[in-house]
Scaffold this motif. Structure first.
Motif, PDB file in Angstrom:
ATOM      1  N   PHE A  20      -8.251  41.748 -33.381  1.00 21.24           N
ATOM      2  CA  PHE A  20      -8.774  41.132 -32.615  1.00 21.24           C
ATOM      3  C   PHE A  20      -7.932  40.635 -32.364  1.00 21.24           C
ATOM      4  O   PHE A  20      -7.713  39.624 -33.026  1.00 21.24           O
ATOM      5  N   ASP A  21      -7.322  39.818 -31.034  1.00 19.63           N
ATOM      6  CA  ASP A  21      -6.809  38.824 -30.230  1.00 19.63           C
ATOM      7  C   ASP A  21      -7.948  37.886 -29.436  1.00 19.63           C
ATOM      8  O   ASP A  21      -9.226  38.312 -29.549  1.00 19.63           O
ATOM      9  N   VAL A  22      -7.871  36.770 -29.466  1.00 19.90           N
ATOM     10  CA  VAL A  22      -8.991  35.904 -28.519  1.00 19.90           C
ATOM     11  C   VAL A  22      -7.824  35.374 -26.816  1.00 19.90           C
ATOM     12  O   VAL A  22      -7.007  34.638 -27.319  1.00 19.90           O
ATOM     13  N   VAL A  23      -8.793  35.204 -26.808  1.00 16.93           N
ATOM     14  CA  VAL A  23      -8.370  34.273 -25.127  1.00 16.93           C
ATOM     15  C   VAL A  23      -9.291  33.255 -24.584  1.00 16.93           C
ATOM     16  O   VAL A  23     -10.401  33.882 -24.377  1.00 16.93           O
ATOM     17  N   SER A  24      -9.132  32.612 -24.934  1.00 19.59           N
ATOM     18  CA  SER A  24      -9.835  30.718 -24.679  1.00 19.59           C
ATOM     19  C   SER A  24      -9.280  30.498 -23.277  1.00 19.59           C
ATOM     20  O   SER A  24      -8.323  29.836 -22.976  1.00 19.59           O
ATOM     21  N   ALA A  25     -10.788  30.470 -22.912  1.00 22.05           N
ATOM     22  CA  ALA A  25     -10.921  29.570 -21.542  1.00 22.05           C
ATOM     23  C   ALA A  25     -11.503  28.733 -21.132  1.00 22.05           C
ATOM     24  O   ALA A  25     -12.513  28.609 -21.604  1.00 22.05           O
TER      25      ALA A  25
END
Length: 233
Positions: free
Chosen positions: A84-89
């Protein structure tokens, strides 16, 4: 009766049509707003299959699972880029993105909260592609023409190959502990669906500018012209 992957029964729910975005595998939309969904679902606790999927991201999956057997209340740090990749917002903006994904889109993959930020688990490669897509959407923000559609999007942190993230504990004793790490939507299968960069771009644009009515689903009638080439020489 259709059973939602998060364990929610949906009598008579018609699946959404598959969008044209690359990386889309299975529609996950529920037609329910995120606050209602989160209040109703029981998937904030990691399942054994979900734990195995997360552990597969590391070099030694068995060691990770053994550690969790001894310390089910302990978060771990896992590398991005393979499973997986992770997008942090930021938390509030991330909540808006999830609202858009669940209300008008295909749903989300696993989602965690860590120290005031929303971690959206995405398909591998998203961290490399999403920043360039966001930059492309800003084509009109500095010059003539309409303002860029991502002008109101806060900086999103994209974690991919070479990065690592803190993954919440499978069974935290205190979800509101000082670590601030907990599952909002925990993985529950060995192969969870993960949104790609195009879907997250769409969610970010919709969250930033709700008036921008763009869709990731193709229209029913593309209106394509068909030419008779049977007599071409």
């Amino acid at each position: 009766m259709r059973v939602h992957p998060l364990g929610i029964c949906q009598p008579g729910k018609v699946p959404l049509p598959a969008p044209s975005c690359p990386g889309f595998r299975q529609p996950r939309g529920t037609g329910r707003s995120l606050p209602v969904l989160v209040a109703a679902m029981s998937s904030s606790t990691l399942t054994s299959d979900g734990a195995a999927w997360l552990a597969s991201a590391g070099t030694y999956p068995r060691s990770t699972l053994a550690f969790w057997e001894e310390r089910p209340d302990a978060p771990v740090v896992l590398p991005c880029g393979s499973a997986f990749d992770v997008v942090s917002a930021p938390a509030i903006f991330g909540r808006r993105m999830l609202d858009r994904l669940w209300d008008d889109g295909p749903g989300s993959g696993p989602v965690a909260v860590f120290r005031g930020r929303m971690l959206l688990f995405a398909a591998p490669g998203t961290a490399q592609r999403l920043p360039s897509l966001l930059e492309w959407e800003e084509w009109g923000s500095a010059g003539a023409g309409p303002p860029g559609r991502t002008a109101a999007v806060p900086p999103l942190l994209c974690h991919g190959t070479g990065d690592a993230v803190t993954v919440p504990a499978p069974a935290p004793t205190d979800p509101e502990a000082a670590s601030g790490s907990r599952w909002l939507v925990a993985p529950d299968t060995l192969d969870p669906w993960l949104p790609g960069p195009e879907i997250l771009l769409w969610a970010a644009v919709r969250a930033a500018r709700p008036a921008v009515r763009i869709s990731i689903f193709p229209p029913r009638d593309q209106g394509a012209k068909v030419y008779d080439v049977s007599r071409r020489r």
